[in-house]
Scaffold this motif. Sequence first.
Motif, PDB file in Angstrom:
ATOM      1  N   ILE A 157       0.848  -1.196   0.000  1.00 53.92           N
ATOM      2  CA  ILE A 157       0.000   0.000   0.000  1.00 53.92           C
ATOM      3  C   ILE A 157       0.883   1.245   0.000  1.00 53.92           C
ATOM      4  CG2 ILE A 157      -1.991  -1.138   1.042  1.00 53.92           C
ATOM      5  CD1 ILE A 157      -1.398   0.351   3.618  1.00 53.92           C
ATOM      6  N   HIS A 164      -5.075   6.034  -2.073  1.00 52.94           N
ATOM      7  CA  HIS A 164      -6.075   4.973  -1.891  1.00 52.94           C
ATOM      8  C   HIS A 164      -7.493   5.516  -1.737  1.00 52.94           C
ATOM      9  CE1 HIS A 164      -3.330   1.515  -1.485  1.00 52.94           C
ATOM     10  NE2 HIS A 164      -2.470   2.453  -1.108  1.00 52.94           N
ATOM     11  N   GLY A 171      -6.702   5.858  -6.641  1.00 49.65           N
ATOM     12  CA  GLY A 171      -6.120   4.531  -6.846  1.00 49.65           C
ATOM     13  C   GLY A 171      -5.275   4.436  -8.113  1.00 49.65           C
ATOM     14  N   ILE A 201     -10.397  -4.502  -3.966  1.00 54.45           N
ATOM     15  CA  ILE A 201      -9.635  -3.741  -2.972  1.00 54.45           C
ATOM     16  C   ILE A 201      -8.967  -4.776  -2.064  1.00 54.45           C
ATOM     17  CG2 ILE A 201      -9.712  -1.932  -1.204  1.00 54.45           C
ATOM     18  CD1 ILE A 201     -12.423  -1.055  -2.431  1.00 54.45           C
ATOM     19  N   ASP A 218      -7.700  -0.990  -5.573  1.00 56.03           N
ATOM     20  CA  ASP A 218      -6.233  -0.941  -5.513  1.00 56.03           C
ATOM     21  C   ASP A 218      -5.566  -1.995  -6.385  1.00 56.03           C
ATOM     22  OD1 ASP A 218      -6.263  -3.346  -4.000  1.00 56.03           O
ATOM     23  OD2 ASP A 218      -6.227  -2.259  -2.090  1.00 56.03           O
ATOM     24  N   TRP A 238      -1.700  -2.121  -5.659  1.00 61.34           N
ATOM     25  CA  TRP A 238      -1.099  -1.336  -4.575  1.00 61.34           C
ATOM     26  C   TRP A 238      -1.616  -1.888  -3.251  1.00 61.34           C
ATOM     27  CZ3 TRP A 238      -1.968   4.487  -6.301  1.00 61.34           C
ATOM     28  CH2 TRP A 238      -1.023   4.803  -7.298  1.00 61.34           C
ATOM     29  N   GLY A 239      -1.932  -3.181  -3.249  1.00 58.20           N
ATOM     30  CA  GLY A 239      -2.570  -3.721  -2.055  1.00 58.20           C
ATOM     31  C   GLY A 239      -1.805  -4.872  -1.442  1.00 58.20           C
TER      32      GLY A 239
END
Length: 346
Positions: A157, A164, A171, A201, A218, A238-239
């Motif tokens: 993250i 986010h 995102g 997500i 994400d 990005w998670g």
Amino acid sequence: MKKRWKVAVIGSGDMGKQHVKGWQLAGHEVVSITDVDTARAESLAQETGVAAIYADYKEAIVQPDVEIVSVCLPLALHAPVTIDSAEAGKHIFCEKPLARNLEEAAAMEASVRKAGVRFGLGLQRNLSQGVLKAKELVETGKLGRPVFFECDAVAEIRPKRIMHDANGNMGPLMDLGCHYYIMWQTVFQSRPKSVYARGNILAKDRPELAHIEELAIDSAVVTVEYESGDVGVFTVSWGMPPRFKLGSREDRILGPKGGAAGGFNSNPSKLSLYIGDEIEELPLYVYPSLHKEQFDLFVQALEGQGEPAASFQAGKEVLVLTQAIFKSIETGEAVDYPSFSRESSG
Ligand SMILES: NC(=O)c1ccc[n+]([C@@H]2O[C@H](COP(=O)([O-])OP(=O)(O)OC[C@H]3O[C@@H](n4cnc5c(N)ncnc54)[C@H](O)[C@@H]3O)[C@@H](O)[C@H]2O)c1
């Protein structure tokens, strides 16, 4: 003698720093740096020898010596700062993405046109030699056609939590994807035909994001088919967990005769070309600063020669494609791009 344009940089975070340095490298004068975090602005001003700092962008942009406003702020501020700067009669160079939606984009464009000023958009990664080389490989048929262009970005993250926020920077499909969508369009020289995406997500239970009211998607896999038959694929997350060790994969173009791999739009020093059973290294020129390159083109446009590397048209095209991706994720269906684009543009 070359004119030194006078620039007010708004925002002194990561991009603010790149803009100050890029403008200076291009031979222009940064007259002020603005940030609500004045300690941050002060520190960048000291590092780069800029005389004035402001906390309020409205004060900075109306100074009579300012000719260009360089906008390096969170996405929600791109529209108001552009509009206020145009109304103050200043040219504007704004970081990507253009805006959160087409209504904001239309208001920005209307104010720029009304004021008779110019507008440039910061999609500097598309100026990389790797993008030009990919375009050449596809255009000359070296890889055969159609091609699949696979792009990949995987990370834990983001430390800037606003990335986010569905009402903040929205995102990676909005904030990062724009660099890939514009690259596909440049390399394929074609327009999207159909969009299919699935997203989620993955970081929804992370306590670091608990304060965000509406989380942005994400993680996703995006497939865009172009009228040329070429296909862009973007796999992004990005998670991932803290200190996640599996990084992004090299981007790859694959065609019937061969393929190429590398960080095409990251100002790479080389690409690898695979034709039949041969491998060849393609060395590329690395720009000291792609920001300087985009500012050079913008100033040339101001001086009546050529166009900015990107402006409203590129920004809106990328935005409509981003919205088609969100729609496909929301509905679970493929989106017919030409009709979606016609409906969105009203
Ligand atoms: N072109 C690229 O490759 C690239 C890369 C990263 C970010 N970006 C874009 O640049 C923009 C800024 O991102 P960043 O990474 O520099 O963010 P950042 O968080 O590092 O910096 C933003 C700065 O704006 C300041 N700020 C916030 N509200 C303000 C206000 N009302 N007035 C004055 N200052 C204010 C913050 O205090 C912060 O210092 C975003 O649109 C982002 O998408 C572009």
